[in-house]
Motif scaffolding. Structure first.
Motif, short mmCIF file in Angstrom:
data_model
loop_
_atom_site.label_atom_id
_atom_site.label_comp_id
_atom_site.label_asym_id
_atom_site.label_seq_id
_atom_site.Cartn_x
_atom_site.Cartn_y
_atom_site.Cartn_z
N GLY A 326 19.86 30.87 1.03
CA GLY A 326 21.10 30.47 1.96
C GLY A 326 21.87 31.71 2.38
N ILE A 327 22.01 32.60 1.68
CA ILE A 327 22.77 33.90 1.89
C ILE A 327 21.86 34.72 2.83
N ALA A 328 20.58 34.79 2.42
CA ALA A 328 19.86 35.58 3.33
C ALA A 328 19.80 35.18 4.66
N ASP A 329 19.65 33.85 4.79
CA ASP A 329 19.27 33.26 6.29
C ASP A 329 20.56 33.46 6.92
N SER A 330 21.88 33.23 6.13
CA SER A 330 22.93 33.33 7.18
C SER A 330 23.20 34.90 7.40
N ALA A 398 18.32 24.60 3.62
CA ALA A 398 18.97 26.01 4.12
C ALA A 398 18.55 26.66 5.35
N LEU A 399 17.28 26.47 5.80
CA LEU A 399 17.04 26.97 7.06
C LEU A 399 17.55 26.12 8.03
N ILE A 400 17.55 24.95 7.92
CA ILE A 400 18.14 23.94 9.01
C ILE A 400 19.63 24.23 9.00
N TYR A 401 20.44 24.39 8.00
CA TYR A 401 21.64 24.51 8.13
C TYR A 401 22.05 26.07 8.78
N SER A 402 21.27 27.03 8.23
CA SER A 402 21.72 28.31 8.88
C SER A 402 21.05 28.28 10.54
#
Length: 810
Positions: A326-330, A398-402
């Motif tokens: 999640g951190i990486a995507d954000s 995590a992708l969708i939220y990012s």
């Protein structure tokens, strides 16, 4: 291909504009989705061996049939050490404990101790099967006679009495299957009572009657908690209690797992906050990724409850993993957004630009990570397959939220512009990134040569690796469970039981003297087994009942403690035993006397050793009973051995599948066969190097460390994809590989550095876990991440310079 990429990037830009303008609707939808996930109960922790296997696994099916016929195979051993275990005061206290265990611990099928140990005796032609201390303490009992009788009874030794006579045991057998309503609702007070039960029951008198189900992790938790509550008031200097057995070890592991899960989530969040604050120096740069990560993690845990997936040996790593993803995507989105915003673009344009710049790469890296994890779904172990599925789902969440929620949050949260850095000057991170760019592009052949040498050395280290899995070694040395298990193994020669079922395939086949003689011979041979790494503490068979009965019917003469050699006599003696009122035969033989159970007690040792020993048992039994009976090896311990074999095969398979899928996705993203294949080298090298380090360090491959490769390749490839995607873009624009590397470093390099360091820190956080397997997993996966970052910043640019320079020269 390039036209398609440009079109996709423009689609992401348009998505950014849409999310900015309709942020309210977007956030309502997103938070509604999160709310649905969070409405579910916390998933159950289950690290049992049968829980790791599919319900249709052949080994589990055999074990279920065994439980249906004979009951549970796993036992709990309460060891009690005293100056004199036959002292009247001690025995009165033991009787109180025995009765409390029977009355206050739910789901218990049988409690065996000196109080009710089977005492088979004869009086003339009459057979009596009594409790050893029947009538105690009110009756007139000669305890000295009882002591002599007990210490000379082979059934008791290494079972409820230690060979030195200083320790006695209370052996607890739980029910094989449970009906929730049969034990009362109050038993489940304080526990999540719906998780383990089959909800497909039928309506009876307007109420839903739930089907019976096999004894599960939830019941085991209740049993151990109730047992400990009973035991807490008994220990003193003359009543020293130890607790062992598979159910105790598994529940202790589960408790620590539950506690560690919360601690690790908190610690990971602290680490995230620190790194994001340092790198972004913005409150929004900390809060927004935290919201994305928390949403992805909690949604995934909720999804586990929705799909009835349990927390297992493997899912303890899930929080740190999803936090890192999640951190990486954000970070990749925020890094570009802040840069564009500070250059003077409006917030809407900056959001659109960030999605256009990084959206495709984030989608591809997420799909790559999910694909790597989905390779676990082909595992022979259900627990590993479930980890692959739920972690893949977590990555997609995590992708969708990012990509959806983060831009909407950026639209609504006030963000101040920072002062621009004076032209000609650069920040510390940019200068460091340029150093890597200059070094890697100036010495490409030296870097490649050094990498090859390291690879060869690492391969030699990998050859030193050995497979191992011993749950007990995961506990810290000061944990009482370790000393308790060691004491029980020493005093009672083991608390684990391997079961063998001998099926003669004919009614009354067990009456055959030849069959029983073979059973006696193999039992005696097995009790002599002691190759050093494992031994057989005791073999319990139907012959024990027969020999006791034969002795009793011959005036209690020890000379007749043997197997009668006449089938009719055998049948009569078994009938007399059944008519005595004892139900012990129900746990040993079926009603048709066609199949019987053989229980082989062993100490707690490595599962690899157990699995090998089970193979030897199968050979021994098959050889002895090849023309007499069908042999099946089963039981909880056999399932434990099955897990390590299945895991080794599954991990090998998952590595291959993950490599193939990720390579295909890399080729698709890069759009060039040669560059795509070369880009896999920086992904494989870190894994090979770390496995080599493990081999040189003497670290064994267990069920946890086997996952390092598959998880690592799914993670480290993300940064490589971002690097290759941007390198290809800048190389196509400039035609200069060195310039392309520099631009890539200054563009996506910052985000790669940040995500890698956060990823690394999150895995290192696992080193604060109580259990050693999580500790080692976190350490070596963290090392993989560091090496992967260096590979992306040093080896990947070197490879690109060499291959593109040749193209230019040609």
């Amino acid at each position: 291909m390039e036209t398609i990429k440009i079109r996709i990037e423009k689609l992401f830009e348009r998505l950014g504009h849409f999310l900015y303008r309709y942020w309210a609707i977007t956030l309502i939808v997103m938070f509604s989705l999160i709310g649905v996930m969070l409405s579910q109960l916390w998933p159950v922790v289950d690290t049992s061996s049968e829980g790791m296997l599919y319900k249709n696994d052949p080994g589990r099916i055999i074990y279920d049939k065994f439980r249906d016929q004979f009951g549970n195979s796993a036992i709990i051993v309460v060891g009690i050490e005293a100056p004199d275990i036959f002292d009247p005061i001690f025995l009165k206290k033991l009787k109180l404990l025995h009765e409390e265990l029977e009355n206050k611990v739910p789901f218990v099928r049988d409690v065996t101790s000196l109080i009710n140990a089977r005492n088979t005796r004869g009086d003339g032609d009459t057979l009596y099967v009594d409790d050893l201390l029947q009538g105690f303490p009110d009756g007139d009992i000669d305890l000295l006679k009882i002591k002599k009788l007990a210490l000379n009874n082979r059934l008791y030794l290494n079972n409820i009495i230690s060979t030195d006579g200083k320790v006695t045991a209370v052996v607890i057998e739980t029910e094989a299957s449970i009906d929730k309503h049969s034990v009362g609702e109050e038993v489940f007070d304080g526990f999540e009572d719906d998780e383990a039960f089959d909800e497909s029951g039928t309506e009876i008198n307007g109420k839903k009657e739930l089907k019976r189900h096999y004894f599960s992790a939830e019941e085991n938790t209740i049993v151990v908690a109730s047992l400990e509550k009973v035991l807490e008031k008994y220990p003193d200097e003359n009543f020293n209690i130890t607790l062992a057995g598979g159910p105790i070890v598994v529940e202790t592991y589960n408790r620590i797992t539950r506690k560690d899960l919360i601690r690790l989530i908190i610690a990971s969040n602290i680490i995230i906050t620190f790194f994001l604050a340092v790198f972004f120096r913005r409150l929004s740069g900390v809060i927004l990724p935290f919201i994305i990560v928390a949403s992805a993690l909690l949604s995934t845990i909720g999804l586990m409850a929705i799909t009835n997936l349990h927390i297992t040996f493997f899912t303890i790593v899930l929080p740190s993993f999803l936090i890192a993803v999640g951190i990486a995507d954000s970070v990749h989105i925020l890094a570009i957004f802040y840069k564009k915003y500070e250059e003077g673009s409006g917030k809407e344009d900056a959001i659109a630009y960030a999605l256009g710049h990084s959206g495709l790469a984030i989608v591809m890296t997420s799909l790559t990570t999910a694909a790597g994890l989905m390779s676990f779904s082909f595992s022979e172990l259900a627990a590993i397959a479930e980890l692959g599925m739920i972690s893949s789902a977590g990555v997609i969440l995590a992708l969708i939220y990012s990509v959806i929620m983060l831009p909407a949050l950026l639209a609504v949260i006030p963000i101040k512009r920072k002062k621009m850095i004076i032209k000609g000057k650069s920040g510390i991170m940019d200068r460091v990134l340029l150093v890597f760019a200059d070094f890697s592009t100036s010495h490409p052949m030296k870097i490649i040569t050094a990498s090859i040498i390291l690879f060869v050395i690492a391969v030699y280290g990998i050859l030193q690796l050995e497979f191992s899995h011993n749950l007990l070694t995961y506990f810290p040395d000061h944990f009482k469970i370790k000393s308790d298990v060691m004491l029980i193994d020493q005093k009672f020669r083991g608390a684990l039981v391997i079961e063998s079922v001998l099926d003669t395939k004919k009614e009354n086949g067990v009456y055959d003297p030849e069959f029983l003689n073979r059973l006696e011979k193999i039992s005696q041979d097995l009790e002599q087994v002691d190759p050093g790494d494992i031994f057989v503490g005791k073999v319990m068979t139907i012959n024990d009942v027969l020999k006791e009965t034969n002795k009793a019917l011959h005036g209690n003469d020890p000379a007749f403690y043997r197997i009668p050699q006449d089938k009719l006599t055998i049948a009569q003696e078994f009938l007399l035993f059944e008519n005595s009122g004892s139900d012990d035969l129900e746990n040993i033989v079926d009603s048709q006397f066609s199949k019987t159970r053989v229980s082989i007690k062993i100490p707690w040792v490595d599962l690899v050793i157990i699995d090998r020993f089970i193979g030897e048992l199968e050979e021994r039994f098959s050889h002895v009973f090849k023309d007499t009976a069908e042999v099946t090896i089963t039981g909880m311990t056999a399932l434990m051995g099955r897990t390590i074999t299945a895991a080794i095969h599954s991990m090998t398979q998952s590595y291959i599948i993950a490599f193939v899928i990720i390579t295909a996705l890399m080729l698709l993203l890069v759009g060039n066969l040669k560059l795509g294949l070369l880009s896999m080298i920086p992904n494989l090298l870190p894994i090979v190097l770390v496995m080599g380090i493990m081999g040189f360090a003497g670290v064994s491959l267990d069920l946890t460390s086997l996952m390092i490769g598959s998880i690592a390749i799914g993670l480290v490839v993300d940064d490589t994809m971002h690097f290759m995607y941007n390198f290809r873009k800048y190389y196509d624009l400039t035609g200069d590989p060195k310039k392309a590397v520099q631009e890539t470093m200054l563009g996506t390099g910052r985000a790669i550095a940040i995500t890698s360091l956060v990823l690394c820190a999150n895995f290192f956080i696992l080193m604060i876990a109580t259990l050693k397997n999580s500790d080692l997993f976190g350490f070596f996966t963290g090392i993989v991440t560091i090496i992967a970052l260096l590979a992306d910043f040093v080896l990947a640019p070197a490879l690109m310079v060499v291959v593109t320079q040749k193209k230019i020269d040609n």
